[in-house]
Design a protein around this motif. Structure first.
Motif, mmCIF file in Angstrom:
data_model
loop_
_atom_site.group_PDB
_atom_site.id
_atom_site.type_symbol
_atom_site.label_atom_id
_atom_site.label_comp_id
_atom_site.label_asym_id
_atom_site.label_seq_id
_atom_site.Cartn_x
_atom_site.Cartn_y
_atom_site.Cartn_z
ATOM 1 N N GLY A 187 0.820 -1.199 0.000
ATOM 2 C CA GLY A 187 0.000 0.000 0.000
ATOM 3 C C GLY A 187 0.851 1.244 0.000
ATOM 4 N N THR A 188 0.212 2.387 0.185
ATOM 5 C CA THR A 188 0.927 3.651 0.131
ATOM 6 C C THR A 188 1.729 3.937 1.388
ATOM 7 O OG1 THR A 188 -1.063 4.781 0.931
ATOM 8 C CG2 THR A 188 -0.750 4.663 -1.460
ATOM 9 N N SER A 189 1.300 3.379 2.531
ATOM 10 C CA SER A 189 2.026 3.604 3.781
ATOM 11 C C SER A 189 1.719 2.492 4.768
ATOM 12 C CB SER A 189 1.640 4.952 4.404
ATOM 13 O OG SER A 189 0.312 4.918 4.895
ATOM 14 N N ALA A 190 2.600 2.333 5.748
ATOM 15 C CA ALA A 190 2.389 1.322 6.788
ATOM 16 C C ALA A 190 1.185 1.669 7.651
ATOM 17 C CB ALA A 190 3.635 1.186 7.642
ATOM 18 N N GLN A 191 0.904 2.955 7.805
ATOM 19 C CA GLN A 191 -0.220 3.387 8.643
ATOM 20 C C GLN A 191 -1.566 3.043 8.019
ATOM 21 O OE1 GLN A 191 2.457 5.150 7.635
ATOM 22 N NE2 GLN A 191 2.717 7.019 8.852
ATOM 23 N N ALA A 192 -1.596 2.952 6.695
ATOM 24 C CA ALA A 192 -2.846 2.657 5.988
ATOM 25 C C ALA A 192 -2.598 1.531 4.983
ATOM 26 C CB ALA A 192 -3.369 3.909 5.290
ATOM 27 N N ALA A 193 -2.009 0.438 5.467
ATOM 28 C CA ALA A 193 -1.590 -0.653 4.590
ATOM 29 C C ALA A 193 -2.767 -1.493 4.104
ATOM 30 C CB ALA A 193 -0.590 -1.544 5.320
ATOM 31 N N ASP A 194 -2.637 -2.010 2.881
ATOM 32 C CA ASP A 194 -3.605 -2.978 2.367
ATOM 33 C C ASP A 194 -3.434 -4.311 3.102
ATOM 34 O OD1 ASP A 194 -4.464 -1.075 0.520
ATOM 35 O OD2 ASP A 194 -2.991 -1.720 -0.968
ATOM 36 N N ASN A 195 -2.204 -4.649 3.423
ATOM 37 C CA ASN A 195 -1.890 -5.833 4.217
ATOM 38 C C ASN A 195 -0.539 -5.579 4.877
ATOM 39 O OD1 ASN A 195 -1.999 -8.332 5.415
ATOM 40 N ND2 ASN A 195 -2.288 -9.477 3.525
ATOM 41 N N GLU A 196 -0.322 -6.190 6.044
ATOM 42 C CA GLU A 196 0.874 -5.846 6.810
ATOM 43 C C GLU A 196 1.272 -6.973 7.753
ATOM 44 O OE1 GLU A 196 1.821 -1.644 8.519
ATOM 45 O OE2 GLU A 196 0.659 -2.709 10.044
ATOM 46 N N PHE A 197 2.572 -7.163 7.897
ATOM 47 C CA PHE A 197 3.120 -8.076 8.895
ATOM 48 C C PHE A 197 4.157 -7.307 9.696
ATOM 49 C CE2 PHE A 197 1.679 -10.990 5.578
ATOM 50 C CZ PHE A 197 0.992 -11.940 6.327
ATOM 51 N N ILE A 198 4.086 -7.403 11.011
ATOM 52 C CA ILE A 198 5.024 -6.723 11.887
ATOM 53 C C ILE A 198 5.580 -7.738 12.890
ATOM 54 C CG2 ILE A 198 3.269 -6.023 13.584
ATOM 55 C CD1 ILE A 198 4.845 -3.334 13.791
ATOM 56 N N SER A 199 6.786 -7.504 13.376
ATOM 57 C CA SER A 199 7.392 -8.433 14.324
ATOM 58 C C SER A 199 6.502 -8.592 15.550
ATOM 59 C CB SER A 199 8.779 -7.932 14.735
ATOM 60 O OG SER A 199 8.716 -6.626 15.254
ATOM 61 N N ASP A 200 6.333 -9.843 15.985
ATOM 62 C CA ASP A 200 5.477 -10.112 17.150
ATOM 63 C C ASP A 200 6.066 -9.510 18.417
ATOM 64 O OD1 ASP A 200 3.645 -11.504 15.629
ATOM 65 O OD2 ASP A 200 4.612 -13.433 15.955
ATOM 66 N N ASP A 201 7.387 -9.505 18.524
ATOM 67 C CA ASP A 201 8.066 -8.978 19.707
ATOM 68 C C ASP A 201 8.958 -7.809 19.310
ATOM 69 O OD1 ASP A 201 7.066 -11.025 21.483
ATOM 70 O OD2 ASP A 201 8.457 -12.393 20.469
ATOM 71 N N PRO A 202 9.166 -6.858 20.206
ATOM 72 C CA PRO A 202 10.078 -5.749 19.911
ATOM 73 C C PRO A 202 11.470 -6.264 19.583
ATOM 74 C CG PRO A 202 8.819 -5.315 21.906
ATOM 75 C CD PRO A 202 8.572 -6.747 21.548
ATOM 76 N N GLY A 203 12.203 -5.479 18.796
ATOM 77 C CA GLY A 203 13.553 -5.869 18.448
ATOM 78 C C GLY A 203 14.482 -5.837 19.646
#
Length: 206
Positions: free
Chosen positions: A29-45
């Protein structure tokens, strides 16, 4: 699929990272804030301080097929997120790109075995790829696939011909038996589907 990520965070020297959680993400999508689909790390780095303004971090993103549509295959963008103890957020977009492709599978079977020199060998196989929405593998038709041969005692495959998979992903062609060796099919992949080579099928030529 678990994707390991390393990244660097820079910050003002007046900001302490001790109260900030960071993590990498993949999005469409155009940005992570308004993603069409998204995967983020389950735990902080997990981060290590380099100096007063820099930390080096590592984390893992789990990408699950159950959360993907087939149309999601292609190029995804890389980004990052930082969250402080008060819930304030800082997003980073367009940090790079990464291909997310549907896994392909390929088989090869040469018959008859053994075969007399100069006789005809028939090599069959099938090209399939993951269907994320069905949770299975389906035939991948209309694709160029190479038939390759590796002579016994050598380590390199040579392309004999290129054929096209049927509407169901089926492959079939013939060659003249010359010497002992391995036959396989090889698929170069596409922008949405991974490359793959079948395991070589050994044929004894008598």
């Amino acid at each position: 699929v678990k994707v390991k990520v390393t990244y660097t965070v820079t910050h003002p020297s007046t900001v302490s990272m001790s109260g900030i959680a960071t993590g990498p993400l993949l999005y469409r999508g155009t940005s992570a804030q308004a993603a069409d689909n998204e995967f983020i790390s389950d735990d902080p780095g997990t981060c290590t301080k380099v100096n007063s303004t820099t930390v080096n971090c590592s984390a893992t993103i789990a990408v699950t097929a159950a959360d993907l549509y087939n149309s999601d295959a292609g190029t995804w963008k890389e980004g990052g997120l930082a969250v402080n103890t008060s819930g304030g957020t800082k997003w980073q977009n367009d940090l790079g790109t990464i291909p997310v492709r549907r896994t392909a599978k390929l088989t090869a079977d040469a018959t008859p075995e053994p075969v007399k020199k100069g006789k005809t060998l028939t090599v069959t196989g099938k090209l399939t790829r993951a269907d994320w929405q069905k949770g299975t593998y389906v035939g991948f038709g209309g694709q160029s696939v190479k038939l390759q041969f590796r002579k016994a005692g050598t380590s390199t495959y040579t392309t004999l011909k290129t054929i096209t998979s049927s509407s169901t992903g089926a492959l079939k062609t013939t060659v003249t038996a010359g010497s002992d060796g391995y036959y396989r099919y090889s698929f170069a992949g596409t922008s949405t589907t991974s490359s793959v080579s079948a395991a070589g099928d050994y044929v004894d030529v008598q």
